[in-house]
Design a protein around this motif. Structure first.
Motif, PDB file in Angstrom:
ATOM      1  N   ALA A  39       0.829  -1.211   0.000  1.00 13.05           N
ATOM      2  CA  ALA A  39       0.000   0.000   0.000  1.00 13.05           C
ATOM      3  C   ALA A  39       0.862   1.258   0.000  1.00 13.05           C
ATOM      4  O   ALA A  39       0.576   2.230  -0.722  1.00 13.05           O
ATOM      5  CB  ALA A  39      -0.924  -0.009   1.214  1.00 13.05           C
ATOM      6  N   PHE A  40       1.923   1.246   0.803  1.00  8.98           N
ATOM      7  CA  PHE A  40       2.814   2.404   0.882  1.00  8.98           C
ATOM      8  C   PHE A  40       3.474   2.681  -0.466  1.00  8.98           C
ATOM      9  O   PHE A  40       3.480   3.819  -0.959  1.00  8.98           O
ATOM     10  CB  PHE A  40       3.880   2.157   1.950  1.00  8.98           C
ATOM     11  CG  PHE A  40       4.987   3.171   1.959  1.00  8.98           C
ATOM     12  CD1 PHE A  40       4.804   4.413   2.544  1.00  8.98           C
ATOM     13  CD2 PHE A  40       6.216   2.883   1.372  1.00  8.98           C
ATOM     14  CE1 PHE A  40       5.824   5.357   2.550  1.00  8.98           C
ATOM     15  CE2 PHE A  40       7.235   3.818   1.371  1.00  8.98           C
ATOM     16  CZ  PHE A  40       7.042   5.057   1.958  1.00  8.98           C
ATOM     17  N   LEU A  41       4.034   1.652  -1.080  1.00  8.96           N
ATOM     18  CA  LEU A  41       4.734   1.840  -2.351  1.00  8.96           C
ATOM     19  C   LEU A  41       3.764   2.174  -3.485  1.00  8.96           C
ATOM     20  O   LEU A  41       4.043   3.036  -4.323  1.00  8.96           O
ATOM     21  CB  LEU A  41       5.534   0.580  -2.686  1.00  8.96           C
ATOM     22  CG  LEU A  41       6.708   0.274  -1.750  1.00  8.96           C
ATOM     23  CD1 LEU A  41       7.280  -1.104  -2.039  1.00  8.96           C
ATOM     24  CD2 LEU A  41       7.795   1.337  -1.874  1.00  8.96           C
ATOM     25  N   ARG A  42       2.622   1.504  -3.506  1.00  6.55           N
ATOM     26  CA  ARG A  42       1.644   1.744  -4.577  1.00  6.55           C
ATOM     27  C   ARG A  42       1.166   3.194  -4.571  1.00  6.55           C
ATOM     28  O   ARG A  42       0.947   3.790  -5.636  1.00  6.55           O
ATOM     29  CB  ARG A  42       0.466   0.789  -4.414  1.00  6.55           C
ATOM     30  CG  ARG A  42      -0.595   0.920  -5.517  1.00  6.55           C
ATOM     31  CD  ARG A  42      -1.703  -0.082  -5.286  1.00  6.55           C
ATOM     32  NE  ARG A  42      -1.229  -1.447  -5.455  1.00  6.55           N
ATOM     33  CZ  ARG A  42      -1.856  -2.520  -4.970  1.00  6.55           C
ATOM     34  NH1 ARG A  42      -2.958  -2.366  -4.251  1.00  6.55           N
ATOM     35  NH2 ARG A  42      -1.376  -3.721  -5.190  1.00  6.55           N
ATOM     36  N   SER A  43       1.012   3.767  -3.378  1.00  5.25           N
ATOM     37  CA  SER A  43       0.545   5.153  -3.290  1.00  5.25           C
ATOM     38  C   SER A  43       1.563   6.129  -3.867  1.00  5.25           C
ATOM     39  O   SER A  43       1.239   7.295  -4.119  1.00  5.25           O
ATOM     40  CB  SER A  43       0.253   5.519  -1.832  1.00  5.25           C
ATOM     41  OG  SER A  43       1.449   5.596  -1.068  1.00  5.25           O
ATOM     42  N   ARG A  44       2.776   5.643  -4.099  1.00  3.74           N
ATOM     43  CA  ARG A  44       3.832   6.479  -4.676  1.00  3.74           C
ATOM     44  C   ARG A  44       4.247   5.993  -6.061  1.00  3.74           C
ATOM     45  O   ARG A  44       5.290   6.386  -6.582  1.00  3.74           O
ATOM     46  CB  ARG A  44       5.036   6.503  -3.728  1.00  3.74           C
ATOM     47  CG  ARG A  44       4.738   7.291  -2.451  1.00  3.74           C
ATOM     48  CD  ARG A  44       5.624   6.886  -1.297  1.00  3.74           C
ATOM     49  NE  ARG A  44       5.378   7.727  -0.128  1.00  3.74           N
ATOM     50  CZ  ARG A  44       4.363   7.526   0.728  1.00  3.74           C
ATOM     51  NH1 ARG A  44       3.513   6.528   0.523  1.00  3.74           N
ATOM     52  NH2 ARG A  44       4.196   8.327   1.761  1.00  3.74           N
TER      53      ARG A  44
END
Length: 228
Positions: A39-44
């Motif tokens: 989730a953290f990486l996908r949001s970026r």
């Protein structure tokens, strides 16, 4: 029990102090942190890979945040990333984390035998506190040491040495229970005995962790000798 000799070194304990990892050692949490990482990486706009998961697990919150900033050129601060991970982690840990079967019984048996217990984790104190209703780590251990307190992850022996210090134990008297290869190697460098704990985590290389350790278990019933 996977070991090079016939007797179980874990029960009765062949050591006078014990240091435990939490994530994937005492509780199976790799799927939760994989959700957080994705989730953290996908949001970026960044794709998750298993190598990223291994690196973040080893480095802990602050170290992992610094690594992400350098690796991906993020404009976030370390504090902002840690706060984001904390928020996601607290929500998951509050409701979904339970100890692995047999873990609490083994901890209780060691305590009854007079063995002081420390927790050494790259997790964050706020995340640990969030699961108190289901798993009270501060009640289970004589000392809890988080990586943020020593300023480095488990690729260094500092967290294990600090844990030993807090329970007034000499490194050579400690058995460290870990699922991470880097943690096992760091504990060995600190002069401690190690037990690899297998976790069914696809990021764990079972052959490597078993080969690097003094002994290994697939579950906590093996530690007490109630399951072969």
């Amino acid at each position: 029990m996977r070991q090079t000799h016939s007797e179980n070194p874990l029960w009765p304990p062949s050591f006078s102090a014990a240091i435990f990892d939490f994530d994937d050692t005492l509780a199976l949490t790799h799927d939760l942190w994989r959700q957080v990482d994705i989730a953290f990486l996908r949001s970026r706009g960044i794709s998750y890979t298993p190598d990223v998961g291994r690196t973040l697990t080893m480095l802990g919150f602050a170290g992992g945040a610094r690594w992400c900033i350098e690796r991906y050129g993020l404009k976030d601060t370390v504090e902002e990333i840690c706060d984001e991970w904390n928020s996601m982690g607290r929500a998951l840990y509050a409701t979904q984390v339970r100890l692995r079967q047999g873990a609490e019984e083994y901890l209780a048996a060691l305590r009854s035998a007079g063995v002081p217990l420390a927790l050494a984790t790259t997790n964050d104190p706020d995340v640990l506190a969030a699961m108190k209703a289901n798993v009270d780590v501060y009640g289970l251990f004589d000392a809890v040491v988080c990586a943020i307190e020593v300023g480095c992850g488990k690729d260094h022996p500092d967290i294990y040495l600090e844990a030993a210090k807090r329970i007034s134990a000499k490194p050579g008297d400690c058995m460290v229970f870990e699922d991470l290869l880097q943690g096992i190697c760091s504990a060995k460098r600190a002069g401690m005995k190690t037990c690899a704990v297998l976790s069914n985590n696809p990021l764990q290389d079972e052959r490597e962790v078993v080969g690097a350790s003094d002994c290994a278990i697939a579950n906590w019933r093996e530690a007490l000798g109630t399951e072969k």
